[in-house]
Design a protein around this motif. Structure first.
Motif, mmCIF file in Angstrom:
data_model
loop_
_atom_site.group_PDB
_atom_site.id
_atom_site.type_symbol
_atom_site.label_atom_id
_atom_site.label_comp_id
_atom_site.label_asym_id
_atom_site.label_seq_id
_atom_site.Cartn_x
_atom_site.Cartn_y
_atom_site.Cartn_z
ATOM 1 N N GLY A 141 -1.697 -13.433 25.467
ATOM 2 C CA GLY A 141 -1.556 -13.049 26.886
ATOM 3 C C GLY A 141 -2.864 -12.485 27.443
ATOM 4 O O GLY A 141 -3.240 -12.773 28.594
ATOM 5 N N ALA A 142 -3.588 -11.707 26.624
ATOM 6 C CA ALA A 142 -4.866 -11.156 27.094
ATOM 7 C C ALA A 142 -5.882 -12.262 27.322
ATOM 8 O O ALA A 142 -6.678 -12.199 28.289
ATOM 9 N N PHE A 143 -5.897 -13.264 26.490
ATOM 10 C CA PHE A 143 -6.841 -14.365 26.660
ATOM 11 C C PHE A 143 -6.526 -15.166 27.923
ATOM 12 O O PHE A 143 -7.440 -15.548 28.686
ATOM 13 N N VAL A 144 -5.233 -15.439 28.149
ATOM 14 C CA VAL A 144 -4.858 -16.282 29.284
ATOM 15 C C VAL A 144 -5.073 -15.547 30.620
ATOM 16 O O VAL A 144 -5.629 -16.109 31.581
ATOM 17 N N PHE A 145 -4.640 -14.276 30.706
ATOM 18 C CA PHE A 145 -4.614 -13.601 31.999
ATOM 19 C C PHE A 145 -5.852 -12.738 32.258
ATOM 20 O O PHE A 145 -6.134 -12.412 33.430
ATOM 21 N N VAL A 146 -6.607 -12.348 31.219
ATOM 22 C CA VAL A 146 -7.695 -11.396 31.436
ATOM 23 C C VAL A 146 -9.056 -11.996 31.102
ATOM 24 O O VAL A 146 -9.997 -11.927 31.922
ATOM 25 N N HIS A 147 -9.229 -12.588 29.928
ATOM 26 C CA HIS A 147 -10.552 -12.959 29.424
ATOM 27 C C HIS A 147 -10.905 -14.430 29.632
ATOM 28 O O HIS A 147 -12.066 -14.803 29.433
ATOM 29 N N ARG A 148 -10.001 -15.232 30.009
ATOM 30 C CA ARG A 148 -10.328 -16.638 30.208
ATOM 31 C C ARG A 148 -11.178 -16.795 31.476
ATOM 32 O O ARG A 148 -10.892 -16.203 32.512
ATOM 33 N N GLY A 149 -12.162 -17.591 31.372
ATOM 34 C CA GLY A 149 -13.062 -17.833 32.501
ATOM 35 C C GLY A 149 -14.206 -16.852 32.605
ATOM 36 O O GLY A 149 -15.003 -16.941 33.550
ATOM 37 N N HIS A 150 -14.345 -15.927 31.652
ATOM 38 C CA HIS A 150 -15.436 -14.956 31.691
ATOM 39 C C HIS A 150 -16.420 -15.172 30.541
ATOM 40 O O HIS A 150 -17.212 -14.262 30.250
#
Length: 236
Positions: A85-94
Motif C-alpha cells: 500500500g505504501a508503494f502504490v499510494f505514497v512512493h510510486r512515481g517519486h
C-alpha cells in the motif's frame, strides 16, 4: 554447515528488519495517528484513519514477531500488505531514492519479507521450537496409540458361536446289477442211526435165511441130532 549458516543469517535478518519495523511503528504511535491519517489522506489512501491504525499496529507487532521468530510467515504477509500500500499510494512515481520520496526503503524491506515468507525464519526461532515440540508430542501420541492397539490385539477375542452345520445327506448308492442267484442244492437227508438196543425180530425159518451159510444137508443132520436127543429118556 550450510543449514547452520542459513539459520544464523535468517536470525540476523529477522532481528534487523524487525527492529526497523518496530521503529517505524513506534514513530507513528508517538507522532499520533491523526497526523498519519492526514498524510495518508493527502496521498489518496482510502479510509485514512483505519489505514493509519492498521499500519502502525502491523509495523509494531509484526516487527516484534520477526525479532523473536514467532509466526514469521503470517507476520511477513501482513507487512507485505502494508509495504504494498505504501508503494502504490505514497512512493510510486517519486523514483528510487528515499531522499526524493522514492521506493528504495519499501523495496528493500518488501524483498526481505518475501524471502522470510518463502524460506521461513530458520531453526533459531520460536516457531521452530514449537514445531519440534508439537512433532515430538504427536510422535508420543502415535506411539501410545500403537501400544494400545497392540495390547488390544493381544487380548483374547470373545468366542464366537459357530453356525450349526447343515446335515449332509449321503448320496444314494447306485443300484447293484442284478445277478442270477446260484442254484440251491437240496440238503441231504440224514438217515436215522440204527438202534442197536432194540430187540431183533426173529424171521421165520423158511430156508431163505440160514446162519453161517449152511447147506441143506448140514441142516438135515442138525435136525436129526436134535430129534435123537429129545427122544432119549432122562437119566434117573
Amino acid at each position: 554447515m550450510k543449514r547452520v549458516m542459513f539459520d544464523l543469517a535468517a536470525l540476523i535478518v529477522r532481528i534487523v528488519i524487525g527492529v526497523i519495523f518496530v521503529a517505524h511503528g513506534l514513530q507513528k504511535w508517538q507522532g499520533g495517528l491523526g497526523a498519519v491519517s492526514k498524510m495518508m489522506g493527502q496521498s489518496g489512501v482510502p479510509l485514512p484513519q483505519l489505514a493509519a491504525a492498521f499500519t502502525a499496529t502491523v509495523e509494531t507487532v509484526g516487527g516484534i514477531l520477526l525479532i523473536i521468530g514467532l509466526l514469521v510467515r503470517p507476520a511477513a504477509v501482513a507487512l507485505l500488505v502494508v509495504l504494498g500500500g505504501a508503494f502504490v499510494f505514497v512512493h510510486r512515481g517519486h523514483g528510487i531514492l528515499s531522499s526524493s520520496g522514492g521506493w528504495e526503503l519499501v523495496g528493500a524491506l518488501g524483498s526481505v519479507c518475501l524471502l522470510l515468507l518463502v524460506l521461513g525464519g530458520g531453526r533459531a526461532s520460536v516457531d521452530q521450537v514449537l514445531t519440534h515440540w508439537y512433532r515430538r508430542k504427536a510422535e508420543h501420541r502415535h506411539a501410545a496409540q500403537e501400544t494400545a492397539g497392540a495390547s488390544a490385539g493381544a487380548a483374547p477375542a470373545a468366542p464366537t458361536r459357530a453356525a450349526p452345520a447343515e446335515p449332509t445327506r449321503a448320496a444314494p448308492a447306485p443300484p447293484a446289477e442284478s445277478q442270477p442267484a446260484p442254484p440251491t442244492q437240496p440238503m441231504p437227508r440224514s438217515t436215522p442211526a440204527e438202534d442197536t438196543t432194540a430187540p431183533r425180530q426173529h424171521l421165520p425159518d423158511d430156508g431163505s435165511h440160514r446162519p453161517g451159510n449152511l447147506s441143506d444137508q448140514d441142516m438135515s443132520d442138525l435136525d436129526a441130532l436134535f430129534n435123537d436127543e429129545h427122544r432119549k429118556p432122562p437119566n434117573r
